[in-house]
Every structure is written in C-alpha cells, then in structure tokens.
Motif scaffolding. Structure first.
Motif, PDB file in Angstrom:
ATOM      1  N   THR A  10       8.000   6.088  -2.373  1.00 31.69           N
ATOM      2  CA  THR A  10       7.617   5.234  -1.253  1.00 31.69           C
ATOM      3  C   THR A  10       7.583   3.773  -1.668  1.00 31.69           C
ATOM      4  O   THR A  10       7.145   3.433  -2.767  1.00 31.69           O
ATOM      5  N   ASN A  29       1.162  17.569   1.014  1.00 35.40           N
ATOM      6  CA  ASN A  29       2.330  18.358   1.382  1.00 35.40           C
ATOM      7  C   ASN A  29       1.925  19.286   2.523  1.00 35.40           C
ATOM      8  O   ASN A  29       0.814  19.829   2.516  1.00 35.40           O
ATOM      9  N   ILE A  38       6.276  18.036   5.141  1.00 38.60           N
ATOM     10  CA  ILE A  38       5.789  16.766   4.600  1.00 38.60           C
ATOM     11  C   ILE A  38       5.855  16.841   3.082  1.00 38.60           C
ATOM     12  O   ILE A  38       5.418  17.828   2.474  1.00 38.60           O
ATOM     13  N   VAL A  41       2.942  12.918   0.395  1.00 37.35           N
ATOM     14  CA  VAL A  41       2.564  11.654   1.040  1.00 37.35           C
ATOM     15  C   VAL A  41       1.236  11.154   0.488  1.00 37.35           C
ATOM     16  O   VAL A  41       0.234  11.871   0.483  1.00 37.35           O
ATOM     17  N   SER A  42       1.244   9.919   0.023  1.00 35.66           N
ATOM     18  CA  SER A  42       0.029   9.240  -0.436  1.00 35.66           C
ATOM     19  C   SER A  42      -0.038   7.878   0.239  1.00 35.66           C
ATOM     20  O   SER A  42       0.944   7.134   0.242  1.00 35.66           O
ATOM     21  N   LYS A  61       5.777  12.526  11.469  1.00 34.54           N
ATOM     22  CA  LYS A  61       4.679  11.593  11.748  1.00 34.54           C
ATOM     23  C   LYS A  61       3.527  12.268  12.491  1.00 34.54           C
ATOM     24  O   LYS A  61       2.359  12.025  12.181  1.00 34.54           O
ATOM     25  N   ILE A  64       1.665  14.728   9.980  1.00 39.15           N
ATOM     26  CA  ILE A  64       0.735  14.095   9.039  1.00 39.15           C
ATOM     27  C   ILE A  64      -0.506  13.605   9.784  1.00 39.15           C
ATOM     28  O   ILE A  64      -1.624  13.678   9.265  1.00 39.15           O
ATOM     29  N   PHE A 238       8.287   6.982   8.478  1.00 45.76           N
ATOM     30  CA  PHE A 238       8.568   8.318   7.963  1.00 45.76           C
ATOM     31  C   PHE A 238      10.002   8.725   8.284  1.00 45.76           C
ATOM     32  O   PHE A 238      10.534   8.376   9.345  1.00 45.76           O
ATOM     33  N   ASP A 242       9.355  12.415   4.527  1.00 42.35           N
ATOM     34  CA  ASP A 242       8.972  11.459   3.485  1.00 42.35           C
ATOM     35  C   ASP A 242       8.303  10.239   4.112  1.00 42.35           C
ATOM     36  O   ASP A 242       8.734   9.765   5.179  1.00 42.35           O
ATOM     37  N   LEU A 243       7.287   9.707   3.453  1.00 45.94           N
ATOM     38  CA  LEU A 243       6.798   8.373   3.763  1.00 45.94           C
ATOM     39  C   LEU A 243       7.697   7.409   3.008  1.00 45.94           C
ATOM     40  O   LEU A 243       7.651   7.324   1.777  1.00 45.94           O
ATOM     41  N   TYR A 246       5.611   1.531   3.630  1.00 44.36           N
ATOM     42  CA  TYR A 246       4.293   1.308   4.231  1.00 44.36           C
ATOM     43  C   TYR A 246       3.811  -0.089   3.892  1.00 44.36           C
ATOM     44  O   TYR A 246       3.832  -0.505   2.727  1.00 44.36           O
TER      45      TYR A 246
END
Length: 270
Positions: A10, A29, A38, A41-42, A61, A64, A238, A242-243, A246
């Motif tokens: 990311t 996940n 997913i 994602v952090s 999206k 999550i 997203f 995947d993110l 951000y």
C-alpha cells in the motif's frame, strides 16, 4: 492466503502514516468460504473526520467496512483474520458483545431501512433496548436531539406518531441516521448512503455528514468520486481486495502516487 509476492504494498501519504486513529486495522484478511476477498489491509482511520472508501464494484470496500462492526458475521461463510481496534479495544475479541459493539459503531445502509414503526419509535428503539433513558422525558429529549442532529426535526416535529416508512427517501435516510445517533455511537459507518437518493436529498445528506464529523468518526463507502472529494478528509482506494493507496483526499485526487489510483480517478477503468 494471498501471495504477497504478487501484490504491491500500500502507498501511504505522509499524513496517513502519522495519524492518531480512532480505528486501527492491522493485517486484516477476509474470506468468503475458500475465496479471499480482502488481502492484508492495514490502516489507521482518524476520529472526528470523514474517511471515504473508493474503488470499482467488487473491490472489497463494503466488505472491509462491514468488518469494523462485525456485520460480516451475519454471513455464514465469512471469516475475518487480523486485528481491528477501536480506541485500542479489539473488536473481534470473544469478550465483545456484537450487539453492544453495533451500538458503539452505527451503520447506515445503501437503501433507507426505517422500521415499520412511527417516526418517534424508530429513533426511540435503540435507547429503549439499551436502557439509555430513565423515563419518558429522557426518551423525548433523546428523540428530539437525535432528529435535530440529523436535520429532520423541523420537518417531522408535528407528526412523530406517523409511520417512518411514509417519509420521502431522503427523509427516511436522515431518520435512519437519527436512529443511529440516538444510541450515542462513536463511529458511524455509511455504505453508499446516497446511491438511492435524488440530487437534492443527496446534497442534504452530504451537508449532514459534514456537520456530524465534528462529533463522530465517519467512514463512508461511495461509488461517486465527486462525493468522496466533497465530503471526506481522508480517502482509501481499494482494488481487487487490496488497499492500494491511502491519504488525505486532496492528495489522492490531485497527486496520487500509485498508477492504479491515477487510472481509476481519471476514468480509465472502474
């Protein structure tokens, strides 16, 4: 599990790296049966602001978003891994009652869903079941305050005993927001809250979101990049679970660092 070797990491803009957050996701996940929706994602979501989740249909999206108040648990084949914390409290702890969590983290869906009750009882429902009012006077005050915060009081004050389902679509969505506010949440999740509304109703909801962010952490999923640009301070893009990127909304839209983000916001796919 995802093959980390085939997925890009990311891109975080500087402000996103240093956020003091209300919500922290760490290595999340999500699976539906054997399918992973997913991937790792952090992110840190700040308080008293609006964070928009954007991306093409099916990018993850909404999935999550639904992990934050454990709505995914209502789907039998769904499974979530990783850590989700609100003010440091682990959402997925077995000690956390999902009913209490969902009072703390309210949710507004794409289609307005008022209960088949009066306008008053729609708003009073949560405070009643959670024991937030000591009597009728308290309940009356909560209902009035919540409807005022949702920008609906002046339109319905003289017909609180009428069905909530009799309101217009935009009014119904503001009633649902009032219902969420009534239990004093800390976080409000909104899953495409304007997609079923006309432009005038959408403008009212967007104005309301801007007012509410002064007191709440708001996360909104939107298919409209113009809406994300108007209402949010932070934006997460997203793609395929995947993110991707951000950061502050202005940076994401004017100076994206990741080619997939650039391609999406310029309309090359999506």
């Amino acid at each position: 599990m995802a093959d980390s070797g085939t997925r890009s990491s990311t891109v975080y803009h500087d402000a996103a790296k240093t956020l003091q957050g209300k919500i922290t996701l760490d290595g999340v996940n999500v699976f539906y049966g054997p399918k992973q929706a997913i991937h790792d994602v952090s992110m840190v979501i700040p308080d008293r602001s609006v964070t928009a989740f954007i991306g093409p249909s099916g990018c993850g999206k909404s999935t999550i978003l639904r992990t934050i108040n454990r709505m995914n648990e209502t789907i039998d084949i769904a499974r979530t891994e990783g850590s989700i914390r609100i003010d440091g409290d682990e959402v997925n702890s077995k000690a956390v009652d999902p009913v209490i969590l969902r009072a703390r983290v309210g949710m507004v869906f794409q289609k307005p869903n008022p209960f088949p009750k009066s306008i008053y009882d729609n708003v009073a429902y949560g405070p009643r079941i959670h024991g937030l009012a000591s009597g009728k006077r308290d309940l009356d005050a909560i209902v009035e305050t919540s409807l005022k915060k949702a920008g609906l009081w002046d339109e319905v004050a003289d017909r609180l005993d009428q069905p909530g389902t009799g309101l217009s679509g935009g009014q119904q969505q503001r009633l649902v927001i009032a219902r969420a506010i009534a239990v004093s949440p800390e976080v409000i999740l909104m899953d495409e809250p304007c997609s079923a509304l006309d432009p005038i109703a959408t403008a009212k909801i967007e104005e309301l979101i801007d007012e509410l962010r002064e007191n709440y952490c708001i996360v909104i999923v939107t298919h409209s990049m113009a809406q994300a640009a108007r209402v949010s301070q932070m934006t997460a893009f997203f793609h395929m679970g995947d993110l991707v990127e951000y950061g502050p909304t202005e940076d994401i839209f004017t100076n994206p660092h990741e080619p997939r983000t650039q391609d999406y916001i310029t309309g090359r796919f999506g």
